[in-house]
Enzyme design. Structure first.
Site, short mmCIF file in Angstrom:
data_model
loop_
_atom_site.label_atom_id
_atom_site.label_comp_id
_atom_site.label_asym_id
_atom_site.label_seq_id
_atom_site.Cartn_x
_atom_site.Cartn_y
_atom_site.Cartn_z
N GLU A 94 0.80 -1.22 0.00
CA GLU A 94 0.00 0.00 0.00
C GLU A 94 0.84 1.28 0.00
O GLU A 94 0.49 2.27 -0.63
CB GLU A 94 -0.94 0.02 1.22
CG GLU A 94 -2.01 -1.06 1.21
CD GLU A 94 -3.04 -0.88 0.10
OE1 GLU A 94 -3.13 0.23 -0.46
OE2 GLU A 94 -3.75 -1.86 -0.22
N SER A 365 -27.87 -26.90 -24.81
CA SER A 365 -28.83 -26.49 -25.84
C SER A 365 -29.51 -25.16 -25.57
O SER A 365 -30.23 -24.65 -26.43
CB SER A 365 -29.90 -27.58 -26.01
OG SER A 365 -29.32 -28.74 -26.57
#
Length: 687
Positions: A94, A365
């Site tokens: 950080e 499908s």
């Protein structure tokens, strides 16, 4: 040649003195401004570390469904009670210069600006831990110069009045670690069942990676991304001298054991929906999740609490408790894209992974309606016939072949129409259509329908071998229902800040992206999976649930060895269900293969029981005629079965069916030329 005269020398010296004087004035002015800001910050004194307001989440009817409390899962601990590995990992990833700057890392700011300039976009951050702490505690995250100036002032005040250790301690005790957990102590307890002081190097690096994006880097949400970020942090720690290469390798290969506790992970209402909503809002507002969680916002969502409860009850009651099969469910308003209900798994406490929005599975499908839409849009009609028989397809310029099969290797061995092919889910017809159109057409359809995963340009794509997200393909079906208007899955309609100001409003997109007539023709063909008159009762793929349906629906089911799908819609609602195993285990039990259809049918009927019954309304440009579904030709009075079928105007059949024309026998009596059973026998396997 110019001659330098004394006069020119005097002019040059005068110019230099003027520039020097102006520069000195600007320096004095800048220094005065900086000094004034510093003195003003000093005069303001230490900022008050007040507790942020809770964010409230509302359902579509205005009822509160969640409250994000800033302090519920937060335990304040001193730096002495936090593992050194946590401190080192946090600073390394950080703000590696945290102890050397006074709130602002100017080298990092310059580097980020240069990176952004090269990329012509915001690609790199430069906020220090102090700046993040100031932003999280005191500010809203709107992207304005006023906010940036206020953030800078708070940063100076923090640095003037608190030590570096106090700032780091406050940061680690207020940062958000996902799943409603704030602070390193609560995170250590939530993820690993231990205190912050007991975390190993590997555990510390894993937790240090989460605040950048909790919905992306939480190991519960995305183990792969979380592991990648852990490795990055460990590498950064090594480069900064915190750990050795040996320690890095040991930490990377350490097997982390996570603690998942339902009482801590469970949200009261629609937990998977709330997670998906939060992720969506982060993208829409371009602000971090902690801000959304802690700044007193009012979030108005699209959730229909009643539909959500119906879906949850049906999923719970439909699947046996002892079964390990998982489920994903999404219901959307096809007119707006508003997500009305969502389930990402059977138990959020055991697995927050969202199978409705994060999992990518082969749709089988259920991809075929997208293919047949393209076919209708390119000259096919519901009456277009092709032979259903074992077929081997060559592709890649004849270098490869593909031989699909129908379920249990049953084939019509006869010509069938597109109307029959979609109702009966004939694979040979689908692949023939795919190759005839050009395989790039299905890829194009996926993009038009808003699928976020690209369909591969291969023959098997017609049978759903390219993975998709459940929410994407449900949204695609919604576009068919609304005759081709573009929609996207929407979770939030409006967000207000703590002062009641609207900071986000959902767009209402009515852009037409599909051919309206082709979309309706496809939709009407999709009603065939429930039409038991199309062939004998056991032929159509929806025969097992057809008797339980009381209104018009269009839909398509899909099955692979590991996935079972059912997606369908009425004019008011589209819903989709996926069931399967997380680890790719095959679905072998007959009962488990029926879960998706059963859940879908029960939900649609229950969710719509208080709404009026509506039919699909044809738009201008289509015409409906009665045909004999066996031949695709206009039905005569003698045809035993007649079906109203829609066509784009000008493409409807003009030839009458001749299979049931009366004939006269030797005695002069009428007889019928009945079509032999032939290919109808093949459909008996659906029973």
């Amino acid at each position: 040649m110019d001659i330098i005269t004394p006069k020119r020398i005097r002019i040059t010296l005068k110019t230099i003195r003027a520039i020097t004087f102006i520069s000195l004035l600007l320096l004095i002015l800048f220094s005065s401004i900086v000094l004034s800001i510093v003195l003003y910050a000093k005069w303001q004194g230490p900022p008050s570390l007040t507790v942020p307001q809770s964010t409230i989440i509302y359902a579509s009817d205005g009822a509160k469904i969640g409250e994000l409390h800033n302090g519920q899962k937060r335990y304040w601990v001193s730096l002495d009670d936090i593992s050194d590995s946590v401190l080192q990992a946090t600073i390394a990833i950080e703000d590696r210069s945290f102890y050397d700057h006074h709130g602002f890392d100017y080298k990092r700011i310059a580097g980020a600006a240069l990176a952004d300039l090269k990329a012509m976009s915001k690609v790199q951050g430069a906020s220090t831990i102090t700046q993040q702490y100031a932003r999280n505690l005191f500010l809203q995250h709107e992207k304005t110069w006023q906010r940036k100036a206020t953030e800078a002032l708070y940063t100076i005040r923090l640095e003037q009045n608190y030590s570096k250790d106090e700032i780091l301690e406050g940061y680690l005790n207020t940062i958000y670690y996902g799943h409603g957990v704030y602070g390193i102590e609560a995170a250590a307890n939530y993820y690993f069942g231990k205190s912050a002081g007991q975390l190993s190097l590997a555990e510390a690096a894993m937790l240090a990676g989460i605040p950048k994006g909790p919905t992306l880097y939480s190991p519960y949400a995305n183990q792969e991304k979380a592991k990648e970020r852990q490795k990055l942090i460990l590498k950064t720690m090594e480069e900064n001298g915190y750990i050795t290469t040996k320690q890095l390798n040991q930490a990377v290969h350490e097997n982390l054991v996570y603690l998942t506790r339902a009482e801590e992970a469970q949200k009261s209402i629609a937990p998977y929906f709330q997670d998906a909503m939060m992720s969506s809002l982060v993208d829409k507002l371009q602000i971090d999740e902690q801000t959304i969680q802690t700044k007193g916002l009012k979030i108005y969502t699209t959730l229909d609490a009643s539909m959500q409860k119906i879906a949850e009850d049906i999923v719970e009651n439909s699947i046996e408790d002892k079964s390990e099969i998982q489920a994903g469910f999404v219901a959307i308003d096809p007119k707006t894209g508003y997500v009305k209900a969502l389930i990402g798994g059977r138990d959020y406490g055991k697995s927050p992974f969202n199978r409705a929005t994060q999992a990518k599975r082969q749709p089988g499908s259920t991809i075929k309606p997208l293919l047949y839409y393209e076919a209708i849009n390119n000259g096919f009609t519901p009456s277009t016939e092709m032979m259903s028989e074992p077929t081997s397809f060559a592709y890649d310029d004849g270098m490869a072949t593909y031989k699909p099969s129908n379920y249990n290797d049953y084939y019509a061995n006869d010509f069938i129409t597109m109307l029959q092919a979609i109702a009966l889910s004939d694979n040979i017809y689908a692949v023939k259509t795919h190759i005839f159109l050009g395989m790039e057409m299905l890829v194009k359809a996926g993009e038009q329908f808003g699928l976020q995963t690209k369909i591969k340009e291969v023959p098997s794509a017609a049978l759903g071998t390219s993975p998709v997200r459940l929410i994407d393909i449900v949204n695609a079906y919604g576009m068919l229902e609304n005759n081709g208007n573009e929609i996207e899955p929407t979770f939030v309609t409006k967000v207000e800040d703590r002062n009641g100001e609207v900071i986000y409003q959902a767009d209402k997109n009515n852009k037409q992206v599909l051919n309206e007539q082709a979309a309706f023709v496809t939709t009407h063909m999709m009603t065939g999976m429930f039409d038991t008159k199309l062939n004998d009762y056991t032929s159509v793929t929806g025969h097992s649930i057809a008797d339980s349906l009381t209104r018009d629906y269009a839909g398509k089911s899909g099955t692979t060895s590991t996935d079972s799908w059912m997606i369908g819609f009425s004019p008011q609602l589209v819903a989709g269900v996926w069931t399967g195993y997380d680890k790719g285990k095959k679905i072998e039990l007959v009962q488990e293969k029926s879960y998706a259809k059963t859940i879908w049918a029960q939900f649609m009927e229950k969710a719509l029981e208080d709404q009026s019954v509506k039919s699909f309304r044809p738009p201008d440009g289509v015409t409906g005629v009665y045909i004999n579904p066996a031949s695709g030709k206009l039905a005569t009075e003698e045809c035993p079965t007649k079906r109203l079928t829609y066509y784009i105007e000008g493409t409807e059949p003009t030839e009458y069916c001749s299979e049931h024309v009366p004939d006269v026998n030797e005695d002069g009596a009428n007889v019928h030329k009945e079509k032999k059973e032939g290919w109808l026998k093949f459909f008996k396997w659906w029973d």
